[in-house]
Design a protein around this motif. Sequence first.
Motif, PDB file in Angstrom:
ATOM      1  N   TRP A 150       0.815  -1.215   0.000  1.00  0.00           N
ATOM      2  CA  TRP A 150       0.000   0.000   0.000  1.00  0.00           C
ATOM      3  C   TRP A 150       0.848   1.265   0.000  1.00  0.00           C
ATOM      4  N   GLY A 151       2.165   1.088  -0.107  1.00  0.00           N
ATOM      5  CA  GLY A 151       3.047   2.257  -0.189  1.00  0.00           C
ATOM      6  C   GLY A 151       3.826   2.312  -1.488  1.00  0.00           C
ATOM      7  N   ILE A 152       3.450   1.485  -2.462  1.00  0.00           N
ATOM      8  CA  ILE A 152       4.145   1.459  -3.753  1.00  0.00           C
ATOM      9  C   ILE A 152       3.397   2.364  -4.737  1.00  0.00           C
ATOM     10  N   PRO A 153       3.998   3.444  -5.209  1.00  0.00           N
ATOM     11  CA  PRO A 153       3.310   4.372  -6.106  1.00  0.00           C
ATOM     12  C   PRO A 153       2.959   3.724  -7.445  1.00  0.00           C
ATOM     13  N   ILE A 154       1.927   4.255  -8.089  1.00  0.00           N
ATOM     14  CA  ILE A 154       1.556   3.753  -9.403  1.00  0.00           C
ATOM     15  C   ILE A 154       2.639   4.106 -10.418  1.00  0.00           C
ATOM     16  N   THR A 155       2.652   3.383 -11.511  1.00  0.00           N
ATOM     17  CA  THR A 155       3.634   3.606 -12.576  1.00  0.00           C
ATOM     18  C   THR A 155       3.163   4.719 -13.516  1.00  0.00           C
ATOM     19  N   HIS A 156       4.086   5.178 -14.341  1.00  0.00           N
ATOM     20  CA  HIS A 156       3.750   6.178 -15.354  1.00  0.00           C
ATOM     21  C   HIS A 156       2.689   5.640 -16.314  1.00  0.00           C
ATOM     22  N   ASP A 157       2.789   4.373 -16.685  1.00  0.00           N
ATOM     23  CA  ASP A 157       1.829   3.784 -17.621  1.00  0.00           C
ATOM     24  C   ASP A 157       0.415   3.785 -17.041  1.00  0.00           C
ATOM     25  N   GLN A 189      -1.010   6.196  -4.843  1.00  0.00           N
ATOM     26  CA  GLN A 189      -1.816   5.187  -5.541  1.00  0.00           C
ATOM     27  C   GLN A 189      -3.147   5.736  -6.042  1.00  0.00           C
ATOM     28  N   GLN A 190      -3.899   6.421  -5.169  1.00  0.00           N
ATOM     29  CA  GLN A 190      -5.220   6.906  -5.578  1.00  0.00           C
ATOM     30  C   GLN A 190      -5.211   8.366  -6.046  1.00  0.00           C
ATOM     31  N   MET A 191      -4.492   9.241  -5.334  1.00  0.00           N
ATOM     32  CA  MET A 191      -4.522  10.658  -5.696  1.00  0.00           C
ATOM     33  C   MET A 191      -4.008  10.914  -7.116  1.00  0.00           C
ATOM     34  N   PRO A 192      -2.955  10.203  -7.579  1.00  0.00           N
ATOM     35  CA  PRO A 192      -2.537  10.395  -8.970  1.00  0.00           C
ATOM     36  C   PRO A 192      -3.632  10.005  -9.963  1.00  0.00           C
ATOM     37  N   ILE A 193      -4.377   8.951  -9.658  1.00  0.00           N
ATOM     38  CA  ILE A 193      -5.471   8.518 -10.524  1.00  0.00           C
ATOM     39  C   ILE A 193      -6.526   9.613 -10.619  1.00  0.00           C
ATOM     40  N   SER A 198       2.177   9.576   7.775  1.00  0.00           N
ATOM     41  CA  SER A 198       3.412   8.864   7.467  1.00  0.00           C
ATOM     42  C   SER A 198       4.260   9.676   6.489  1.00  0.00           C
ATOM     43  N   ASP A 199       5.483   9.966   6.857  1.00  0.00           N
ATOM     44  CA  ASP A 199       6.377  10.716   5.974  1.00  0.00           C
ATOM     45  C   ASP A 199       6.629   9.966   4.673  1.00  0.00           C
ATOM     46  N   LYS A 200       6.789   8.660   4.761  1.00  0.00           N
ATOM     47  CA  LYS A 200       7.085   7.866   3.570  1.00  0.00           C
ATOM     48  C   LYS A 200       5.897   7.834   2.612  1.00  0.00           C
ATOM     49  N   GLN A 201       4.692   7.755   3.152  1.00  0.00           N
ATOM     50  CA  GLN A 201       3.510   7.790   2.292  1.00  0.00           C
ATOM     51  C   GLN A 201       3.419   9.131   1.550  1.00  0.00           C
ATOM     52  N   LEU A 202       3.750  10.196   2.234  1.00  0.00           N
ATOM     53  CA  LEU A 202       3.701  11.515   1.596  1.00  0.00           C
ATOM     54  C   LEU A 202       4.844  11.686   0.594  1.00  0.00           C
ATOM     55  N   GLU A 203       5.982  11.061   0.878  1.00  0.00           N
ATOM     56  CA  GLU A 203       7.092  11.084  -0.095  1.00  0.00           C
ATOM     57  C   GLU A 203       6.659  10.454  -1.416  1.00  0.00           C
ATOM     58  N   SER A 204       5.881   9.383  -1.342  1.00  0.00           N
ATOM     59  CA  SER A 204       5.397   8.722  -2.549  1.00  0.00           C
ATOM     60  C   SER A 204       4.495   9.658  -3.352  1.00  0.00           C
ATOM     61  N   GLU A 205       3.682  10.442  -2.657  1.00  0.00           N
ATOM     62  CA  GLU A 205       2.820  11.410  -3.352  1.00  0.00           C
ATOM     63  C   GLU A 205       3.666  12.458  -4.088  1.00  0.00           C
ATOM     64  N   ARG A 206       4.694  12.941  -3.418  1.00  0.00           N
ATOM     65  CA  ARG A 206       5.575  13.939  -4.048  1.00  0.00           C
ATOM     66  C   ARG A 206       6.294  13.349  -5.253  1.00  0.00           C
ATOM     67  N   LEU A 207       6.724  12.094  -5.128  1.00  0.00           N
ATOM     68  CA  LEU A 207       7.452  11.436  -6.198  1.00  0.00           C
ATOM     69  C   LEU A 207       6.608  11.366  -7.469  1.00  0.00           C
ATOM     70  N   ALA A 261       3.833  13.094  -8.207  1.00  0.00           N
ATOM     71  CA  ALA A 261       3.472  14.434  -8.687  1.00  0.00           C
ATOM     72  C   ALA A 261       4.614  15.068  -9.467  1.00  0.00           C
ATOM     73  N   LYS A 262       5.829  14.900  -8.977  1.00  0.00           N
ATOM     74  CA  LYS A 262       6.991  15.449  -9.678  1.00  0.00           C
ATOM     75  C   LYS A 262       7.218  14.730 -10.998  1.00  0.00           C
ATOM     76  N   ARG A 263       7.091  13.413 -10.991  1.00  0.00           N
ATOM     77  CA  ARG A 263       7.310  12.617 -12.196  1.00  0.00           C
ATOM     78  C   ARG A 263       6.297  12.948 -13.287  1.00  0.00           C
ATOM     79  N   GLU A 264       5.041  13.159 -12.898  1.00  0.00           N
ATOM     80  CA  GLU A 264       3.977  13.379 -13.876  1.00  0.00           C
ATOM     81  C   GLU A 264       3.682  14.857 -14.109  1.00  0.00           C
ATOM     82  N   GLY A 265       4.299  15.727 -13.310  1.00  0.00           N
ATOM     83  CA  GLY A 265       4.178  17.160 -13.546  1.00  0.00           C
ATOM     84  C   GLY A 265       2.846  17.773 -13.153  1.00  0.00           C
ATOM     85  N   TYR A 266       2.266  17.347 -12.041  1.00  0.00           N
ATOM     86  CA  TYR A 266       1.027  17.969 -11.582  1.00  0.00           C
ATOM     87  C   TYR A 266       1.198  18.498 -10.153  1.00  0.00           C
TER      88      TYR A 266
END
Length: 250
Positions: A22-29, A71-75, A89-98, A100-105
């Motif tokens: 539940w802490g693995i971010p979704i992929t670009h695809d 996982q959900q917010m990027p969708i 959780s700091d790590k969960q929020l790091e995943s959100e930043r990762l 958002a930065k990767r996809e540019g939103y």
Amino acid sequence: MENYQDINAKTIDRWIEEGWEWGIPITHDIFEEAKKGSWEVLLTPTVNVPKDWFGDLKGKKILGLASGGGQQMPIFTAAGAECTVLDYSDKQLESERLVAKREGYKIAIVKADMTQRLPFEDRSFDLIFHPVSNDYVREVCPIFKECFRVLKKNGVLLAGLGKEINYAVDADEKTLAYKMPFDPLVNEEHRRLLEEEDCGMQFSHTLEEQIGGQLKAGFILNDLYEDTNGEGYLHELNIKTYVATCAVKP
């Protein structure tokens, strides 16, 4: 004694470092497919949330409550929503930043304890997405009251909720072993069990607390479905251990 929420935040951070699903971010695809309208999200372990629970996401203001992990917010962002995510959780929020930065939103990222007053104005959101997380808090009714406060009129609360049976059975899920409520703050046996299994601090909740709590907060229940653990003996027997609810602020 250390605050149980701080214990949970540290535990979840460690789980993520160990590869917690539940802490693995979704992929670009997956993000790109969501932009085309092809997406699914989970409130509970295995059953996808019905699309009609969301309506048209374009322009909606969504709060992901205890919903970090990328996982959900990027969708929802890919589907056109304006998202805010709150997690402890700091790590969960790091995943959100990762992501958002990767996809540019842009996404509003808030570190806060959901057992406290939410750091938002009244009537701020159209929809709250609240995956299974109440197992990690002792009192759930105040959370529903806060959800009601920060939702706009006709706003929707989507919540994933655990049932007591997961806490009543032993590790093999074949024997009823523990008296309810499961509360490690008052029951030393419960606390030792969680510490031995590295489960953080978890608490059982009745449907009266979780669904009744939403109704008492002022919500109208529109729909629900049940789900299993996705693995283990209870899952093999198709015993439903989770429920997802769709509730509306009238």
